[in-house]
Write an enzyme that holds these catalytic residues in place. Structure first.
Site, PDB file in Angstrom:
ATOM      1  N   SER B 149       0.841  -1.196   0.000  1.00  0.00           N
ATOM      2  CA  SER B 149       0.000   0.000   0.000  1.00  0.00           C
ATOM      3  C   SER B 149       0.883   1.255   0.000  1.00  0.00           C
ATOM      4  O   SER B 149       1.666   1.443  -0.934  1.00  0.00           O
ATOM      5  CB  SER B 149      -0.955  -0.062   1.190  1.00  0.00           C
ATOM      6  OG  SER B 149      -1.993   0.860   1.049  1.00  0.00           O
ATOM      7  N   ASP B 225     -10.011  -5.700  -3.147  1.00  0.00           N
ATOM      8  CA  ASP B 225      -9.362  -4.690  -2.307  1.00  0.00           C
ATOM      9  C   ASP B 225     -10.258  -3.459  -2.242  1.00  0.00           C
ATOM     10  O   ASP B 225     -10.582  -2.854  -3.268  1.00  0.00           O
ATOM     11  CB  ASP B 225      -8.000  -4.340  -2.926  1.00  0.00           C
ATOM     12  CG  ASP B 225      -7.156  -3.437  -2.055  1.00  0.00           C
ATOM     13  OD1 ASP B 225      -7.719  -2.533  -1.403  1.00  0.00           O
ATOM     14  OD2 ASP B 225      -5.929  -3.640  -2.037  1.00  0.00           O
ATOM     15  N   HIS B 258      -7.311  -6.101   1.014  1.00  0.00           N
ATOM     16  CA  HIS B 258      -6.127  -5.278   1.320  1.00  0.00           C
ATOM     17  C   HIS B 258      -5.394  -5.752   2.578  1.00  0.00           C
ATOM     18  O   HIS B 258      -4.459  -5.098   3.026  1.00  0.00           O
ATOM     19  CB  HIS B 258      -6.586  -3.824   1.509  1.00  0.00           C
ATOM     20  CG  HIS B 258      -5.531  -2.781   1.288  1.00  0.00           C
ATOM     21  ND1 HIS B 258      -4.935  -2.570   0.062  1.00  0.00           N
ATOM     22  CD2 HIS B 258      -4.952  -1.871   2.120  1.00  0.00           C
ATOM     23  CE1 HIS B 258      -4.052  -1.587   0.153  1.00  0.00           C
ATOM     24  NE2 HIS B 258      -4.040  -1.153   1.404  1.00  0.00           N
TER      25      HIS B 258
END
Lengths: 281, 281
Positions: B149, B225, B258
């Site tokens: 990320s 995600d 995620h």
């Protein structure tokens, strides 16, 4: 049974559920890992490893930190992680210490007030939760059981007290002889009262001599575990096993501590142990 | 450099250190996993994977949840995890939001006050931390870099801006085009000011056309995600790569989100990618 969340994981699924527990008289949350074999297009029911966690843990610590899913996915084994106690009951003192009350159910059935109506984690993990899981999820009634510390104690007593119920048992750094250590004495006094004769049925070392089923015990223990001498005492369990020729494989691992880094390092060996007993290898 | 803790892990060691960072003007903590090859009797220096974590993380999230140590132990690769920002500076607003200030350094060098003297995570992770680690720990100057990320963005820009510095790069769900998403715009406005031309050197997608070194990019991304459409935009990065024939392997994983369950599911592929580039396989 309410689905709280789902995460894809190693081509299987990690899920969290909430349900109302009759045994505990409150809502409980638990986690399950379902391997690809149980969730794919041609899915089948798979056997389950019940994992009992240690003091202060919820259903999430093991799922997030042990790194168990990769091997479980490959073996075709589900893993079910219950919480470690009822929570949020409003009982006096339930949140006052890390080793009694919330997060510290010890996998026994309490007989003392005010704990007796709710702190029945033994009934919950050996009866209610498997019944629920086997009715609602793609799993069989083939079961294995393992755990860490307080949960290692829990896994051992659940297996020893329920012949035929589990195909295999193992533990990481279990509280092996709780009637003789501070954690166990505090918990048993609180949940079971002062009469020590009523503690004996919840102590793995004391259950070994009369065990009706001789499941071999796989126990991993780190030599640098900060609780080894004061709380865990695997030698007492090994001595009890030796006296009655109950097979135990107590592996002492030099330099390992009580953390999930220890569990992660050897979890695959335990999964293979259970996988073999469950006919998966 | 102060050793805070050590845990045995897969016959290697997980350690945490604290040191005073000149780049950041404060004390910082970081974690390192040293494989058995680096800590045994006949130990040798080993190459390092630098792992940059995402928003809100410390040095511990990846070490505890990604399940990376088993493969790293086998490969003979160290892993170094820095924190995600300076902390505890007492700057106005530093703890007000999860996506700016503490836990959100974005691996850039701030130019705006009051952040500029401290929020220099780019200098820290590309220069100061490797120098420290290479001087004090049994590691070589062979480096790989990866992250998740915000940390995936960090890994990409660190590699793209430093030809020859890393043998390989990869990312999980990176913020691929931060100048065009809310997380990046908020951070860059705060740390770099309103002039968008000064943002460009910190955006992987915008760095691709002029990259002097063509390290292949391994990018894993889950289709479920929750930040894919709003924040991550790997397609922009893939498009930029395609235009200049920069090799990218963007793997879209159906149903993955995620979380660390996603990272854990594919981390071994990344470790193998880096292991091959580092000559370990």
């Amino acid at each position: 049974m309410e689905l709280l969340s789902t995460n894809a994981c190693f081509e299987g699924e990690h899920r969290r559920y909430r349900h109302t527990s009759a045994a505990l008289g409150c809502d409980m949350e638990f986690a399950v890992f379902l391997p690809p074999a149980a969730v794919g297009n041609q899915s089948r029911n798979v056997p389950v490893l019940y994992w009992l966690s240690g003091l202060t843990c919820t259903d999430q610590n093991f799922m997030q930190k042990a790194g168990a899913q990769k091997r479980a996915a490959r073996l075709g084994m589900a893993i079910v992680c219950p919480d470690t106690s009822p929570r949020g009951l409003g009982l006096p003192g339930e949140d006052d210490s890390y080793d009694f009350g919330s997060g510290a159910g010890f996998y026994i059935n309490a007989t003392e007030q005010p704990w007796a109506p709710h702190y029945r984690m033994y009934d919950y993990v050996t009866r209610e939760l498997p019944q629920l899981v086997e009715a609602e999820l793609p799993v069989t009634d083939q079961r294995a059981i393992s755990g860490h510390s307080m949960g290692g104690h829990g896994a051992l007593i659940c297996a020893l007290k329920n012949p035929g119920h589990y195909a295999s048992v193992s533990a990481f750094a279990p509280i092996s002889n709780p009637t003789e250590c501070p954690w166990g004495q505090k918990a048993f006094t609180g949940y079971l009262g002062e009469d020590r004769s009523r503690w004996e049925e919840w102590d793995a070392t004391l259950l070994i001599p009369t065990a009706r089923e001789r499941l071999p015990l796989l126990i991993d223990q780190g030599t640098a575990d900060e609780f080894l001498d004061s709380q865990l005492n695997p030698e007492a369990l090994a001595d009890a096993c030796e006296k009655v020729h109950h097979h135990i494989n107590l592996r002492m691992h030099r330099g390992y501590d009580h953390s999930f880094f220890f569990i992660a390092s050897f979890i695959d060996d335990h999964l293979d142990h259970h996988g073999a007993a469950l006919g998966l290898t």
